[in-house]
Design a protein around this motif. Structure first.
Motif, short mmCIF file in Angstrom:
data_model
loop_
_atom_site.label_atom_id
_atom_site.label_comp_id
_atom_site.label_asym_id
_atom_site.label_seq_id
_atom_site.Cartn_x
_atom_site.Cartn_y
_atom_site.Cartn_z
N GLN A 14 0.83 -1.21 0.00
CA GLN A 14 0.00 0.00 0.00
C GLN A 14 0.86 1.26 0.00
O GLN A 14 0.53 2.25 -0.66
CB GLN A 14 -0.94 0.00 1.21
CG GLN A 14 -2.09 -0.97 1.08
CD GLN A 14 -2.95 -0.70 -0.14
OE1 GLN A 14 -2.88 -1.42 -1.13
NE2 GLN A 14 -3.75 0.34 -0.09
N ASN B 173 3.90 1.57 -1.26
CA ASN B 173 4.45 1.72 -2.61
C ASN B 173 3.39 2.22 -3.59
O ASN B 173 3.67 3.08 -4.44
CB ASN B 173 5.05 0.40 -3.09
CG ASN B 173 6.32 0.05 -2.36
OD1 ASN B 173 7.02 0.93 -1.86
ND2 ASN B 173 6.63 -1.22 -2.28
N LYS B 174 2.16 1.70 -3.47
CA LYS B 174 1.08 2.15 -4.34
C LYS B 174 0.78 3.64 -4.11
O LYS B 174 0.61 4.40 -5.05
CB LYS B 174 -0.18 1.32 -4.09
CG LYS B 174 -1.28 1.62 -5.08
CD LYS B 174 -2.60 0.89 -4.95
CE LYS B 174 -2.80 -0.15 -3.96
NZ LYS B 174 -4.17 -0.68 -3.90
N GLY B 175 0.75 4.05 -2.85
CA GLY B 175 0.50 5.45 -2.53
C GLY B 175 1.58 6.37 -3.05
O GLY B 175 1.30 7.45 -3.57
N ARG C 130 3.51 5.77 -5.65
CA ARG C 130 3.35 5.85 -7.11
C ARG C 130 2.20 6.77 -7.49
O ARG C 130 2.29 7.54 -8.43
CB ARG C 130 3.12 4.45 -7.69
CG ARG C 130 4.37 3.63 -7.88
CD ARG C 130 4.14 2.38 -8.73
NE ARG C 130 2.98 1.59 -8.33
CZ ARG C 130 3.00 0.65 -7.38
NH1 ARG C 130 4.10 0.40 -6.73
NH2 ARG C 130 1.91 -0.03 -7.08
N LYS C 131 1.11 6.67 -6.73
CA LYS C 131 -0.10 7.43 -7.07
C LYS C 131 0.04 8.91 -6.72
O LYS C 131 -0.34 9.78 -7.51
CB LYS C 131 -1.31 6.85 -6.34
CG LYS C 131 -2.62 7.50 -6.70
CD LYS C 131 -3.79 6.78 -6.05
CE LYS C 131 -5.12 7.42 -6.41
NZ LYS C 131 -6.24 6.69 -5.81
N TYR C 132 0.59 9.20 -5.53
CA TYR C 132 0.63 10.58 -5.05
C TYR C 132 2.03 11.21 -5.12
O TYR C 132 2.19 12.39 -4.86
CB TYR C 132 0.11 10.66 -3.61
CG TYR C 132 -1.31 10.19 -3.50
CD1 TYR C 132 -2.36 10.93 -4.03
CD2 TYR C 132 -1.62 8.98 -2.87
CE1 TYR C 132 -3.67 10.49 -3.94
CE2 TYR C 132 -2.93 8.53 -2.78
CZ TYR C 132 -3.95 9.30 -3.31
OH TYR C 132 -5.24 8.85 -3.22
#
Length: 125
Positions: free
Chosen positions: A70, A72-74, A76-78
């Protein structure tokens, strides 16, 4: 190994007396060094024990892996990790409520699926 460290320290400090003072000085230095680092060793041992306990518990290991994914995903996203200055306290509360609402939807869908499985006589455990 200790003798090698003593020899290295002696060479680095360029202690060249023949009275044996260098031996005592080196022993005192290492004793003080070890004593000064004991708290760091204790902290490291506690961290290792916590890590080993977490690794032996599949649930905790899965949760840790989920946090990593999560995060890493955050990022990448933000483009950043969580910042405390980009939302007001009320906005943080709203964001958390929205996240919990999403998790309620996921749990309700899972519950319905489990109920359907039980109703059709399938084992769910």
């Amino acid at each position: 190994m200790l003798d090698q460290l003593k020899a290295w320290l002696k060479k680095k400090l360029e202690i060249k007396t023949s009275t044996g003072d260098e031996e005592q000085y080196t022993n005192d230095y290492f004793r003080e060094l070890i004593q000064s680092q004991t708290h760091l060793i204790v902290q490291l041992e506690a961290k290792v024990a916590a890590y080993e306990a977490q690794q032996s518990n599949g649930i905790l290991s899965d949760i840790q892996q989920l946090f990593v994914i999560q995060t890493n995903k955050g990022i990448r996203k933000y483009g950043d990790s969580v910042r405390v200055d980009n939302l007001t306290p009320v906005e943080w509360c709203q964001h958390a409520l929205e996240e919990h609402a999403d998790s309620m939807v996921y749990l309700m869908a899972l519950k319905k699926s489990l109920e359907e499985s039980e109703a059709s006589g399938l084992e769910t455990s």
